[in-house]
Design a protein around this motif. Structure first.
Motif, PDB file in Angstrom:
ATOM      1  N   PHE A  39      -8.202   4.847   1.605  1.00 22.44           N
ATOM      2  CA  PHE A  39      -8.815   3.542   1.844  1.00 22.44           C
ATOM      3  C   PHE A  39     -10.091   3.752   2.659  1.00 22.44           C
ATOM      4  N   MET A  60       0.816  -1.220   0.000  1.00 19.74           N
ATOM      5  CA  MET A  60       0.000   0.000   0.000  1.00 19.74           C
ATOM      6  C   MET A  60       0.847   1.267   0.000  1.00 19.74           C
ATOM      7  N   LEU A  91     -10.787   1.739  -2.661  1.00 16.35           N
ATOM      8  CA  LEU A  91      -9.765   2.749  -2.913  1.00 16.35           C
ATOM      9  C   LEU A  91     -10.395   3.991  -3.530  1.00 16.35           C
ATOM     10  N   TYR A 144     -10.079  -1.654  -5.144  1.00 15.22           N
ATOM     11  CA  TYR A 144     -10.276  -2.174  -3.787  1.00 15.22           C
ATOM     12  C   TYR A 144      -9.000  -2.817  -3.267  1.00 15.22           C
ATOM     13  N   HIS A 145      -8.940  -2.947  -1.950  1.00 15.44           N
ATOM     14  CA  HIS A 145      -7.838  -3.611  -1.273  1.00 15.44           C
ATOM     15  C   HIS A 145      -8.389  -4.893  -0.664  1.00 15.44           C
ATOM     16  N   ASN A 173     -12.811  -6.423   2.275  1.00 14.01           N
ATOM     17  CA  ASN A 173     -12.213  -5.419   1.400  1.00 14.01           C
ATOM     18  C   ASN A 173     -12.276  -4.025   1.993  1.00 14.01           C
ATOM     19  N   SER A 213      -3.800  -4.704  -3.391  1.00 18.38           N
ATOM     20  CA  SER A 213      -4.745  -3.696  -3.851  1.00 18.38           C
ATOM     21  C   SER A 213      -4.889  -3.802  -5.357  1.00 18.38           C
TER      22      SER A 213
END
Length: 120
Positions: free
Chosen positions: A80, A72, A90, A102-103, A87, A110
């Motif tokens: 975030f 990240m 982002l 998304y992470h 999830n 990510s």
């Protein structure tokens, strides 16, 4: 505006992004050249523009082309969201447009959707 493109095919070399990846709305740099890897799979990502009447069940679309980032701290300007399931979504840290991707919390990877950013 710099010479930017939404056409992703010419933006990949050796599986990496050739140019900077920027926000479509404010042109803030999200990722620098060669900092992300191209990957393809299908994921339901919430739409960037939602109806206020549909907050409990947001609309989404199937997105299948992503830049993946394993750390990240590689990002230049990304926010975030709070955790949603496994999830975090982002957003552009400067203008808060999103979600641009998304992470995935379990894998710590990510994913930035190619269709939601520019390549400059």
């Amino acid at each position: 505006m710099p010479n930017c493109s939404e056409n992703y095919e010419s933006e990949i070399s050796d599986g990496k992004n050739i140019r900077s990846i920027t926000c479509k709305f404010c042109n803030s740099v999200i990722l620098t050249p060669t900092s992300a890897s191209f990957t393809s799979f299908e994921f339901q990502l919430p739409l960037m523009r939602q109806s206020k009447t549909n907050e409990q069940n947001p609309e989404s679309e199937a997105v299948s082309l992503f830049w993946s980032v394993g750390d990240m701290f590689t990002f230049q300007n990304v926010g975030f969201s709070n955790t949603v399931g496994n999830n975090k979504y982002l957003t552009c840290a400067d203008c808060e447009a999103g979600p641009i991707g998304y992470h995935d919390i379990p894998s710590k990877i990510s994913y930035v959707a190619l269709t939601r950013v520019l390549h400059c």
